[in-house]
Design an enzyme around this catalytic site. Structure first.
Site, PDB file in Angstrom:
ATOM      1  N   VAL A 244      56.531 -37.800  62.140  1.00  0.00           N
ATOM      2  CA  VAL A 244      55.980 -38.919  62.905  1.00  0.00           C
ATOM      3  C   VAL A 244      54.481 -38.722  63.046  1.00  0.00           C
ATOM      4  O   VAL A 244      54.026 -37.686  63.542  1.00  0.00           O
ATOM      5  CB  VAL A 244      56.657 -39.018  64.291  1.00  0.00           C
ATOM      6  CG1 VAL A 244      55.953 -40.056  65.159  1.00  0.00           C
ATOM      7  CG2 VAL A 244      58.131 -39.349  64.136  1.00  0.00           C
TER       8      VAL A 244
ATOM      9  N   CYS B 218      79.032 -13.916  47.484  1.00  0.00           N
ATOM     10  CA  CYS B 218      78.095 -12.994  48.145  1.00  0.00           C
ATOM     11  C   CYS B 218      78.953 -11.883  48.754  1.00  0.00           C
ATOM     12  O   CYS B 218      79.678 -12.125  49.722  1.00  0.00           O
ATOM     13  CB  CYS B 218      77.307 -13.751  49.209  1.00  0.00           C
ATOM     14  SG  CYS B 218      76.504 -12.702  50.433  1.00  0.00           S
TER      15      CYS B 218
ATOM     16  N   CYS C 287      73.270 -11.558  44.122  1.00  0.00           N
ATOM     17  CA  CYS C 287      73.982 -12.830  43.997  1.00  0.00           C
ATOM     18  C   CYS C 287      73.087 -14.065  43.929  1.00  0.00           C
ATOM     19  O   CYS C 287      73.580 -15.163  43.698  1.00  0.00           O
ATOM     20  CB  CYS C 287      74.968 -12.994  45.150  1.00  0.00           C
ATOM     21  SG  CYS C 287      74.137 -13.088  46.754  1.00  0.00           S
TER      22      CYS C 287
ATOM     23  N   THR D 153      61.593 -23.468  65.127  1.00  0.00           N
ATOM     24  CA  THR D 153      61.800 -22.310  66.004  1.00  0.00           C
ATOM     25  C   THR D 153      63.288 -22.026  66.201  1.00  0.00           C
ATOM     26  O   THR D 153      63.699 -20.874  66.366  1.00  0.00           O
ATOM     27  CB  THR D 153      61.121 -22.584  67.370  1.00  0.00           C
ATOM     28  OG1 THR D 153      59.714 -22.681  67.148  1.00  0.00           O
ATOM     29  CG2 THR D 153      61.385 -21.481  68.370  1.00  0.00           C
TER      30      THR D 153
ATOM     31  N   HIS E 223      71.526 -16.873  77.255  1.00  0.00           N
ATOM     32  CA  HIS E 223      71.075 -16.392  78.560  1.00  0.00           C
ATOM     33  C   HIS E 223      71.855 -17.045  79.692  1.00  0.00           C
ATOM     34  O   HIS E 223      72.175 -18.232  79.629  1.00  0.00           O
ATOM     35  CB  HIS E 223      69.599 -16.730  78.782  1.00  0.00           C
ATOM     36  CG  HIS E 223      68.657 -16.076  77.824  1.00  0.00           C
ATOM     37  ND1 HIS E 223      68.502 -14.720  77.747  1.00  0.00           N
ATOM     38  CD2 HIS E 223      67.797 -16.600  76.909  1.00  0.00           C
ATOM     39  CE1 HIS E 223      67.593 -14.433  76.835  1.00  0.00           C
ATOM     40  NE2 HIS E 223      67.156 -15.551  76.305  1.00  0.00           N
TER      41      HIS E 223
ATOM     42  N   CYS F 183      78.014  -8.938  50.156  1.00  0.00           N
ATOM     43  CA  CYS F 183      77.543  -8.325  51.408  1.00  0.00           C
ATOM     44  C   CYS F 183      78.124  -9.069  52.605  1.00  0.00           C
ATOM     45  O   CYS F 183      78.568  -8.462  53.578  1.00  0.00           O
ATOM     46  CB  CYS F 183      76.026  -8.378  51.506  1.00  0.00           C
ATOM     47  SG  CYS F 183      75.147  -7.521  50.213  1.00  0.00           S
TER      48      CYS F 183
ATOM     49  N   ILE G 112      59.584 -25.994  75.785  1.00  0.00           N
ATOM     50  CA  ILE G 112      60.909 -25.341  75.809  1.00  0.00           C
ATOM     51  C   ILE G 112      60.728 -24.013  75.075  1.00  0.00           C
ATOM     52  O   ILE G 112      60.962 -23.894  73.876  1.00  0.00           O
ATOM     53  CB  ILE G 112      61.980 -26.222  75.118  1.00  0.00           C
ATOM     54  CG1 ILE G 112      61.885 -27.682  75.574  1.00  0.00           C
ATOM     55  CG2 ILE G 112      63.366 -25.636  75.341  1.00  0.00           C
ATOM     56  CD1 ILE G 112      62.154 -27.928  77.044  1.00  0.00           C
TER      57      ILE G 112
ATOM     58  N   SER H  85      61.187 -19.900  75.631  1.00  0.00           N
ATOM     59  CA  SER H  85      62.022 -18.807  75.112  1.00  0.00           C
ATOM     60  C   SER H  85      63.495 -18.902  75.505  1.00  0.00           C
ATOM     61  O   SER H  85      64.219 -17.929  75.374  1.00  0.00           O
ATOM     62  CB  SER H  85      61.435 -17.472  75.544  1.00  0.00           C
ATOM     63  OG  SER H  85      61.093 -17.511  76.893  1.00  0.00           O
TER      64      SER H  85
HETATM   65  C1  LIG Z   1      61.101 -14.907  69.023  1.00  0.00           C
HETATM   66  C2  LIG Z   1      61.914 -15.895  69.811  1.00  0.00           C
HETATM   67  C3  LIG Z   1      63.039 -15.470  70.497  1.00  0.00           C
HETATM   68  C4  LIG Z   1      63.799 -16.377  71.229  1.00  0.00           C
HETATM   69  N1  LIG Z   1      64.966 -15.965  71.786  1.00  0.00           N
HETATM   70  C5  LIG Z   1      65.761 -16.863  72.403  1.00  0.00           C
HETATM   71  C6  LIG Z   1      67.006 -16.448  72.927  1.00  0.00           C
HETATM   72  O1  LIG Z   1      67.410 -15.311  72.766  1.00  0.00           O
HETATM   73  N2  LIG Z   1      67.761 -17.374  73.587  1.00  0.00           N
HETATM   74  C7  LIG Z   1      67.328 -18.659  73.756  1.00  0.00           C
HETATM   75  O2  LIG Z   1      68.037 -19.429  74.405  1.00  0.00           O
HETATM   76  N3  LIG Z   1      66.164 -19.078  73.240  1.00  0.00           N
HETATM   77  C8  LIG Z   1      65.380 -18.218  72.562  1.00  0.00           C
HETATM   78  N4  LIG Z   1      64.195 -18.617  72.024  1.00  0.00           N
HETATM   79  C9  LIG Z   1      63.741 -19.990  72.260  1.00  0.00           C
HETATM   80  C10 LIG Z   1      64.413 -21.013  71.378  1.00  0.00           C
HETATM   81  O3  LIG Z   1      64.469 -20.580  70.050  1.00  0.00           O
HETATM   82  C11 LIG Z   1      63.621 -22.307  71.504  1.00  0.00           C
HETATM   83  O4  LIG Z   1      63.439 -22.625  72.869  1.00  0.00           O
HETATM   84  C12 LIG Z   1      64.315 -23.462  70.829  1.00  0.00           C
HETATM   85  O5  LIG Z   1      64.651 -23.151  69.503  1.00  0.00           O
HETATM   86  C13 LIG Z   1      63.404 -24.673  70.871  1.00  0.00           C
HETATM   87  O6  LIG Z   1      64.041 -25.720  70.207  1.00  0.00           O
HETATM   88  P1  LIG Z   1      63.283 -27.068  69.950  1.00  0.00           P
HETATM   89  O7  LIG Z   1      64.280 -28.016  69.406  1.00  0.00           O
HETATM   90  O8  LIG Z   1      62.543 -27.452  71.171  1.00  0.00           O
HETATM   91  O9  LIG Z   1      62.149 -26.701  68.889  1.00  0.00           O
HETATM   92  P2  LIG Z   1      62.232 -26.561  67.311  1.00  0.00           P
HETATM   93  O10 LIG Z   1      63.411 -25.813  66.864  1.00  0.00           O
HETATM   94  O11 LIG Z   1      60.913 -26.044  66.844  1.00  0.00           O
HETATM   95  O12 LIG Z   1      62.407 -28.057  66.823  1.00  0.00           O
HETATM   96  C14 LIG Z   1      61.369 -28.980  66.879  1.00  0.00           C
HETATM   97  C15 LIG Z   1      61.455 -29.838  65.618  1.00  0.00           C
HETATM   98  O13 LIG Z   1      60.517 -30.893  65.714  1.00  0.00           O
HETATM   99  C16 LIG Z   1      60.037 -31.161  64.418  1.00  0.00           C
HETATM  100  N5  LIG Z   1      58.773 -31.882  64.543  1.00  0.00           N
HETATM  101  C17 LIG Z   1      57.579 -31.422  64.990  1.00  0.00           C
HETATM  102  N6  LIG Z   1      56.658 -32.395  64.927  1.00  0.00           N
HETATM  103  C18 LIG Z   1      57.280 -33.489  64.444  1.00  0.00           C
HETATM  104  C19 LIG Z   1      56.835 -34.800  64.135  1.00  0.00           C
HETATM  105  N7  LIG Z   1      55.562 -35.194  64.332  1.00  0.00           N
HETATM  106  N8  LIG Z   1      57.725 -35.691  63.607  1.00  0.00           N
HETATM  107  C20 LIG Z   1      59.022 -35.317  63.402  1.00  0.00           C
HETATM  108  N9  LIG Z   1      59.490 -34.064  63.683  1.00  0.00           N
HETATM  109  C21 LIG Z   1      58.620 -33.175  64.191  1.00  0.00           C
HETATM  110  C22 LIG Z   1      59.879 -29.777  63.804  1.00  0.00           C
HETATM  111  O14 LIG Z   1      59.857 -29.851  62.393  1.00  0.00           O
HETATM  112  C23 LIG Z   1      61.093 -29.050  64.361  1.00  0.00           C
HETATM  113  O15 LIG Z   1      62.184 -29.066  63.477  1.00  0.00           O
HETATM  114  C24 LIG Z   1      63.405 -17.735  71.296  1.00  0.00           C
HETATM  115  C25 LIG Z   1      62.273 -18.160  70.590  1.00  0.00           C
HETATM  116  C26 LIG Z   1      61.552 -17.263  69.837  1.00  0.00           C
HETATM  117  C27 LIG Z   1      60.393 -17.742  69.037  1.00  0.00           C
END
Ligand SMILES: Cc1cc2nc3c(=O)[nH]c(=O)nc-3n(C[C@H](O)[C@H](O)[C@H](O)COP(=O)(O)OP(=O)(O)OC[C@H]3O[C@@H](n4cnc5c(N)ncnc54)[C@H](O)[C@@H]3O)c2cc1C
Length: 486
Positions: free
Chosen positions: A189, A417, A459, A57, A66, A419, A352, A354
């Site tokens: 995991v 690249c 490219c 994500t 934010h 662009c 966690i 948005s």
């Molecule tokens: C459309 C959209 C718009 C958003 N806009 C914003 C914004 O403008 N500003 C903002 O602050 N936030 C925004 N967010 C929220 C933000 O992107 C997320 O809150 C953040 O990226 C979450 O990070 P994370 O590390 O929790 O999750 P992730 O990035 O999903 O990381 C979790 C990781 O865990 C790994 N994983 C899962 N299961 C296992 C396992 N069993 N073993 C090992 N690894 C595993 C996955 O492969 C992944 O890499 C937005 C989200 C979306 C979808």
């Protein structure tokens, strides 16, 4: 420093393969936690299912920094977004993370939305943003002359910003590695067991990772990992957000982030500049059953274009560079699901949804402090290494702009690249970086290559050939082409 319940043989002693802490998930949150843990005398491992850092994500969001002005006051999310904003502005530039505080205008389009503005301003003040103020219609149009007709009023949110979603997790993970954290990619995991001494044994495809403490930062799969650790506190329902990226020629159309009045389920559709000089329109908000469904849809894009026409009518005449979708880790709860279990030596960092990009550094600060309170010994290192990622943002000079650089190394003067004006030197530097990309998507997130208006049409072959030479991978594999038959 609290006691460590059930003290184990020290790392490097009887069991040198055992870690003090295993962080599961190398998204922006897990990477930030690993970086924070790396400031202490601990043996840590960052375990990621995928082939790269920040490829879940964290790579596909709206990339707003934010302030948390509109969060529900009193929630953990409200506190951590506010603190995360502060920390990212403090540490981001030093880490080479592109951040711009462009400010936002929240626009009311109906009488009902107009009536909601004083309440939102009051909530902002409660959330530590007393600088959010109401603006009248003339001021709105003076500040955003291309805004669509019919706006009834708005709020100015001066400290709202934009940030690079790709450099941020990579910078955190790179600094964690520079301070001794081990990174295990392609290590999903599976089963989690606890030995008689309480050590966690995490099954990964090539064996087992043993750690005294586990931090679950698995994003969309945090509920599944939580269950493997014996809990059942939430279910993640992926909430898809689709976005449209407009060409850089659209960038002069707006000066601020243009926010809608938020609803109970979503922050709504906005128009925002990006740190790469493009314009974003989105995101949608749609609950899906599938945690892997990052496809865009005809209905989603059509609804975005309709919103776009209202907010900034001139956008309709601009060219679209790309579309993408990301999945928010929404749960049945209206707040982050962060809890540390001292007896189990386990921290759950789920839900966690948005705001995680903005809050990541504060989540890390909070979780590590909680771990310390739960008994993890936090002895600061005498020296902590700092890293600086190459700038890929538009507001500051790129590495190859430095005077004399191209003369010193001709690769820094060779644009590959056109662009995005990415040089051969930047590609080679990325390929040789501490966390090298494994594929063209990884290279794209480190350099901006292939993200421009041609989307690699001109490219991709050259880039793939260069990267194949640098990484030792077959070009056909990088381009997703079938292997030639013999
Ligand atoms: C459309 C959209 C718009 C958003 N806009 C914003 C914004 O403008 N500003 C903002 O602050 N936030 C925004 N967010 C929220 C933000 O992107 C997320 O809150 C953040 O990226 C979450 O990070 P994370 O590390 O929790 O999750 P992730 O990035 O999903 O990381 C979790 C990781 O865990 C790994 N994983 C899962 N299961 C296992 C396992 N069993 N073993 C090992 N690894 C595993 C996955 O492969 C992944 O890499 C937005 C989200 C979306 C979808």
């Amino acid at each position: 420093m609290g006691p460590d319940p059930g003290a184990e043989p020290s790392p490097g002693g009887q069991d040198s393969q055992r870690f003090d802490v295993a962080v599961v998930g190398a998204g922006v949150v897990g990477a930030a936690i690993a970086r924070e843990l790396a400031r202490y005398q601990l043996r840590c491992v960052l375990v990621e299912a995928g082939p790269d850092v920040g490829a879940g994500t964290s790579k596909a969001n709206t990339a707003l920094l934010h302030t948390g002005f509109d969060a529900k006051p009193g929630t953990l999310e409200a506190r951590l977004v506010r603190r995360g904003h502060e920390l990212l502005l403090r540490d981001g530039p030093g880490l080479g993370i592109p951040v711009e505080q462009v400010g936002a205008l929240l626009v009311a389009w109906t009488e009902e939305q107009l009536a909601a503005l004083p309440g939102i301003a009051a909530r902002a003040a409660e959330n530590g943003s007393p600088d959010v103020r109401q603006v009248g219609v003339p001021e709105l149009y003076r500040r955003e002359p291309r805004l669509g007709p019919g706006a009834k009023g708005g709020l100015e949110v001066p400290r709202e910003g934009i940030v690079c979603p790709w450099t941020t997790p990579l910078a955190f993970a790179t600094e964690a590695l520079a301070n001794g954290v081990e990174l295990r990619l392609d290590s999903e995991v599976g089963r989690v067991r606890r030995g008689p001494s309480g050590v966690h044994r995490l099954d990964v495809p090539d064996g087992t990772v043993s750690a005294r403490w586990v931090v679950n930062a698995a994003g969309l799969r945090a509920d599944e990992v939580d269950r493997r650790l014996g809990h059942d506190r939430f279910t993640v329902t992926p909430r898809r957000g689709e976005l449209i990226v407009f060409d850089k020629l659209a960038r002069p159309l707006l000066r601020h982030i243009l926010l809608p009045v938020p609803t109970a389920t979503s922050k709504g559709v906005l128009v925002a500049p990006t740190v790469f000089g493009n314009v974003l329109l989105g995101p949608t908000a749609e609950d899906l059953p599938d945690k892997t469904d990052t496809a865009t849809s005809a209905h989603g894009l059509a609804s975005l274009l309709e919103h776009g026409r209202r907010i900034l009518p001139d956008l309709a005449g601009e060219e679209v560079t790309a579309v993408y979708a990301g999945l928010r880790a929404a749960t049945e709860h209206a707040d982050y699901q962060i809890e540390v279990h001292a007896g189990e030596r386990y921290a759950c960092v789920g839900g966690i949804r948005s705001t995680g990009l903005s809050a990541a550094l504060a989540i890390a600060e909070h979780v590590v402090a909680e771990l310390g309170g739960a008994g993890l010994q936090l002895v600061p290192k005498t020296q902590v290494e700092r890293v600086r990622m190459p700038n890929i943002g538009e507001a500051l000079p790129r590495p190859w702009w430095e005077p004399g650089r191209a003369a010193a190394d001709p690769d820094d003067g060779r644009i590959v690249c056109h662009c995005e004006r990415v040089t051969k030197g930047e590609l080679l530097d990325a390929a040789r970086s501490p966390i090298p990309p494994r594929d063209l998507d990884g290279l794209r997130r480190r350099t901006r290559v292939l993200t421009g208006r041609c989307q690699g049409f001109y490219c991709a072959a050259t880039v793939a050939a260069l990267f194949a030479r640098a990484s030792g991978q077959p070009v056909a594999e990088l381009l997703g082409l079938p292997r030639p038959s013999r």
